[in-house]
Write a protein that holds these residues in place. Structure first.
Motif, short mmCIF file in Angstrom:
data_model
loop_
_atom_site.label_atom_id
_atom_site.label_comp_id
_atom_site.label_asym_id
_atom_site.label_seq_id
_atom_site.Cartn_x
_atom_site.Cartn_y
_atom_site.Cartn_z
N GLY B 247 4.79 -42.67 29.24
CA GLY B 247 5.27 -43.92 28.65
C GLY B 247 6.50 -44.44 29.38
O GLY B 247 6.61 -45.65 29.65
N PHE B 248 7.40 -43.52 29.70
CA PHE B 248 8.62 -43.89 30.40
C PHE B 248 8.28 -44.50 31.77
O PHE B 248 8.78 -45.58 32.13
CB PHE B 248 9.49 -42.64 30.57
CG PHE B 248 10.92 -42.92 30.96
CD1 PHE B 248 11.90 -43.03 30.00
CD2 PHE B 248 11.27 -43.08 32.30
CE1 PHE B 248 13.23 -43.29 30.36
CE2 PHE B 248 12.58 -43.34 32.67
CZ PHE B 248 13.57 -43.45 31.70
N GLU B 250 5.48 -45.78 32.75
CA GLU B 250 4.73 -47.03 32.60
C GLU B 250 5.69 -48.20 32.34
O GLU B 250 5.56 -49.27 32.93
CB GLU B 250 3.75 -46.88 31.43
CG GLU B 250 2.91 -48.11 31.12
CD GLU B 250 1.93 -48.48 32.23
OE1 GLU B 250 1.56 -47.58 33.02
OE2 GLU B 250 1.57 -49.67 32.31
N ALA B 251 6.66 -47.97 31.45
CA ALA B 251 7.62 -49.03 31.13
C ALA B 251 8.47 -49.37 32.34
O ALA B 251 8.76 -50.55 32.60
CB ALA B 251 8.51 -48.59 29.95
N GLN B 252 8.84 -48.35 33.09
CA GLN B 252 9.64 -48.60 34.30
C GLN B 252 8.84 -49.39 35.32
O GLN B 252 9.35 -50.29 35.99
CB GLN B 252 10.10 -47.28 34.91
CG GLN B 252 11.25 -46.67 34.13
CD GLN B 252 12.13 -45.80 35.01
OE1 GLN B 252 11.64 -45.10 35.87
NE2 GLN B 252 13.44 -45.88 34.79
N GLU B 254 6.46 -51.42 34.67
CA GLU B 254 6.29 -52.78 34.16
C GLU B 254 7.57 -53.58 34.24
O GLU B 254 7.54 -54.80 34.38
CB GLU B 254 5.85 -52.74 32.68
CG GLU B 254 4.39 -52.48 32.51
CD GLU B 254 4.00 -52.59 31.04
OE1 GLU B 254 4.79 -53.11 30.24
OE2 GLU B 254 2.89 -52.15 30.71
#
Lengths: 260, 260
Positions: B247-248, B250-252, B254
């Motif tokens: 998740g981390f 992926e957010a980075q 994005e």
């Protein structure tokens, strides 16, 4: 060492408020002896205690009995919910059972199976004079292994663990971590004569009197592992998704700081 | 329905290349009959098969036997690793066992416990003329419940499941999901007479001949749930951490796109 297990035939269909202890004693072919252990299927305990609800309310009953959803599996034609119930027991459908229930109804687990076991043991000891133990059993699936085994959800007058911690093996080495859950092993052993379809809800174990003790021994509730010691308190998929959201949110929260 | 379980006394300390089938038959007080089931502790099978390594190599042995680390728990004074071993069985220490092993050594599980069970059943059937079944058992902890139970890691000539799918309960309703794992229930039942410290490695079950069949029945390997059907294939903590990282990241990944 040798013991035997026998299914007790001739116990009638149990109804609400039946005196289960008396019905079991009446069905015995041979008198009970000190050290005998009775393994009683939870279904008949639930019936005697009136733990029956209308089948229309099945989903509501499962929800009511559920403390926590542990994992969910969606297949093409069904959803399996693995949940923790009021008793701390983790399994499918919170113990709500449509099989072997009267038409149009489902059975809930006894409110307090250890108390049910204690009432049965007290009643049977009083009726027969024999110092017996009682286990209340239920059928449960398990992670990692196919099929189900019967386990103990209630116990009275029986040691639920054969606690060997501090003991030694045959070569004299300490048996550091060994604590066989004899109550679950007995419940499984009894399933082999009770079966699922045979209408034999009680089995009698003879020859393991070393496991029988006072009625104030710890019950089957002590078998439930506290969730803070449990490495599998949540399904892998659910834990991954929770982690993903937390990680994603954390990175987003950090993001603007970095670009400043 | 009734059956009995008896520990077989007088089996000598087993050594590499011993003829275990012959030693078991020699120790029997009563002759075997068709339908008897022998439950043999895996330790003596491992010893007969020479599955012993020096204790110095214990950690290496665990690593060698491990296919996948499922979960890890660190306490003040120890680390518990729950791992999947070569056989697909999930448990602590990959079945590597220091207790009941000769001094300075540890025991590994048999290479192929179903093959070991088949060899034993073949040998014992040939020596006695009795159509017996054989289970090889090991002691395993479980999620959610304290203590251990014995389970079947090898099977020959025994139905490992009492497959009731498609059957009906006492009220005629279909028993859709019920498939008791009788092999595990039998292994647990036998533990109650074999014990951990008693030096009784074999028990004989009499009276459950309905579970005995041909030697080509599916073995205990069929009890292991394929990991794609397993909701607990990874510890909750480990799954959460994997999810968090994903998740981390992926957010980075994005992040910059959003700020463009």
């Amino acid at each position: 060492m040798r013991y035997s297990i026998e299914g007790i035939e001739g116990i009638p269909e149990i109804e609400h408020a039946d005196d289960l202890a008396a019905l079991i004693v009446r069905a015995l072919a041979d008198p009970l002896a000190d050290g005998d252990i009775l393994v009683v299927t939870s279904k008949v305990v639930s019936k005697a205690e009136g733990r029956v609800v209308l089948a229309d309310d099945r989903e509501q009953a499962i929800t009511d009995e559920t403390v926590r959803v542990v994992a969910t599996r969606q297949t093409a034609d069904s959803v399996t919910r693995i949940v923790e119930n009021r008793l701390g027991i983790i399994g499918a459908a919170a113990g709500v059972d449509a099989s072997n229930a009267p038409d149009g109804t489902v059975l809930l687990l006894p409110v307090d199976p250890d108390a049910s076991a204690r009432a049965l043991a007290t009643g049977i000891r009083s009726l027969t004079g024999a110092r017996v133990g009682v286990l209340v059993s239920d059928t449960l699936g398990r992670p990692w292994r196919e099929g189900q085994t019967d386990i103990a959800i209630g116990a009275a007058g029986v040691h639920v663990f054969d606690d060997l911690r501090g003991g030694a093996d045959a070569t004299g080495k300490p048996l550091a971590v060994t604590m066989p859950c004899v109550a679950d092993e007995l419940a499984g052993a009894a399933e082999l004569v009770k079966g699922k379809s045979s209408g034999v809800p009680v089995a009698i174990v003879r020859g393991l009197g070393r496991l029988v003790g006072d009625l104030d021994l710890p019950g089957a509730r002590s078998i439930v592992r506290p969730s803070d010691r449990d490495l599998f308190r949540q399904g892998s998929e659910e834990a991954y998704e929770d982690g993903y959201r937390a990680g994603f949110d954390e990175a987003q929260a950090e993001g603007p700081l970095r670009s400043e």
